[in-house]
Write an enzyme that holds these catalytic residues in place. Structure first.
Site, PDB file in Angstrom:
ATOM      1  N   GLU A   1      63.964  74.310  32.813  1.00 43.98           N
ATOM      2  CA  GLU A   1      63.406  73.543  31.695  1.00 43.98           C
ATOM      3  C   GLU A   1      63.486  74.418  30.463  1.00 43.98           C
ATOM      4  OE1 GLU A   1      59.482  71.848  32.297  1.00 43.98           O
ATOM      5  OE2 GLU A   1      58.937  72.306  30.206  1.00 43.98           O
TER       6      GLU A   1
ATOM      7  N   GLU B   1      56.854  73.211  21.262  1.00 47.38           N
ATOM      8  CA  GLU B   1      55.582  72.668  21.722  1.00 47.38           C
ATOM      9  C   GLU B   1      54.505  73.103  20.742  1.00 47.38           C
ATOM     10  OE1 GLU B   1      54.933  72.255  26.261  1.00 47.38           O
ATOM     11  OE2 GLU B   1      56.001  74.164  26.003  1.00 47.38           O
TER      12      GLU B   1
END
Length: 262
Positions: free
Chosen positions: A136, A141
């Protein structure tokens, strides 16, 4: 209006190609109002927490949660009862419609704010069988209780937050929820680098040359989502007074070296 947007995009792509030796292979400029382009985006749906104890229900084809307006994709988190959840939002992904191996991803976006919001721009393997083994890449974020700090990370079998070995870094962008910024990842067989407005703040190198540390030699797809709460996003609770909150995306563009697209 649509024609003008196309001409502008074409000129921008030609300039980028000339300056960097890269070619645009996929993009969404969000030029047509309505639901997100079904030829480019799928939805993840449900309210099961998505492995992170998230509080929202991700809906599908619901303009209250995902729509294109005024040249922007808007992913909106709302405080409302839906199924068995207290919040709604959306998670869009290109899985099954577009994936690529190596290249440059650019996303111009303005982030939501407020405690409990958790927007992300990220990528996963088209061939995902087991997380985190198949990898990933988190390009951006942001957790609302820690405003102005942008996080980038990779997750692999050997390096992930479950076992406390994750590879991650942050950069301060004080106006991330007030202005648009360009979040970019450059991915090659040798390394992954992440930038905000051209400023590099995270590098992950393919040093160990094994799948446990580097599963990134395979096609990945794109994900855009706005979570509410969760183990990380809700670590300091959810402020219900901030909703609704919008994650606004101006464009998503993917480039590859000209040599790879011939």
């Amino acid at each position: 209006m649509l024609g003008g947007a196309f001409i502008l995009s074409t000129l921008q792509c030609a300039s980028y190609k000339a300056e960097t030796g890269k070619k645009l292979i996929w993009s969404d400029e969000f030029g047509i109002n309505g639901l997100p382009d079904a030829a480019k985006w799928n939805y993840d749906t449900g309210g099961n927490g998505f492995g992170n104890n998230e509080a929202q229900f991700y809906t599908e084809k619901r303009p209250e949660n995902a729509r294109v307006e005024n040249g922007k994709l808007v992913i909106e988190a709302r405080k409302e009862d839906f199924e068995k959840n207290k919040y709604t939002s959306a998670r869009l992904l290109t899985k099954g419609k577009f994936s690529f191996q190596y290249g440059t991803v650019e996303v111009r976006a303005k982030l939501p704010e407020g405690r409990g919001t958790w927007p992300a721009i990220w990528m996963m393997s088209e061939r995902m069988q087991k997380w985190p083994d198949d990898g990933e890449l988190d390009i951006m974020e942001h957790v609302g209780y820690h405003p102005g700090y942008i996080h980038a990370s990779v997750h692999t079998r050997d390096y992930n937050h479950i076992i406390g070995t994750q590879k991650t870094d942050t950069v301060s962008v004080n106006d991330a929820s007030r202005r648009f910024h360009v979040y970019k990842a450059e991915w090659t067989p040798e390394k992954i680098e992440v930038f905000v407005d051209g400023r590099k703040f995270f590098t992950y190198q393919n040093k160990e040359k094994n799948y446990g540390a580097w599963p990134f030699d395979q096609p990945y797809f794109l994900i855009l989502n706005l979570a509410v709460g969760g183990f990380w996003g809700g670590k300091e609770g959810i402020d219900d007074t901030v909703f609704p909150q919008k994650f606004e995306i101006d464009y998503v563009r993917v480039y590859q070296d000209l040599k790879k697209t011939k």
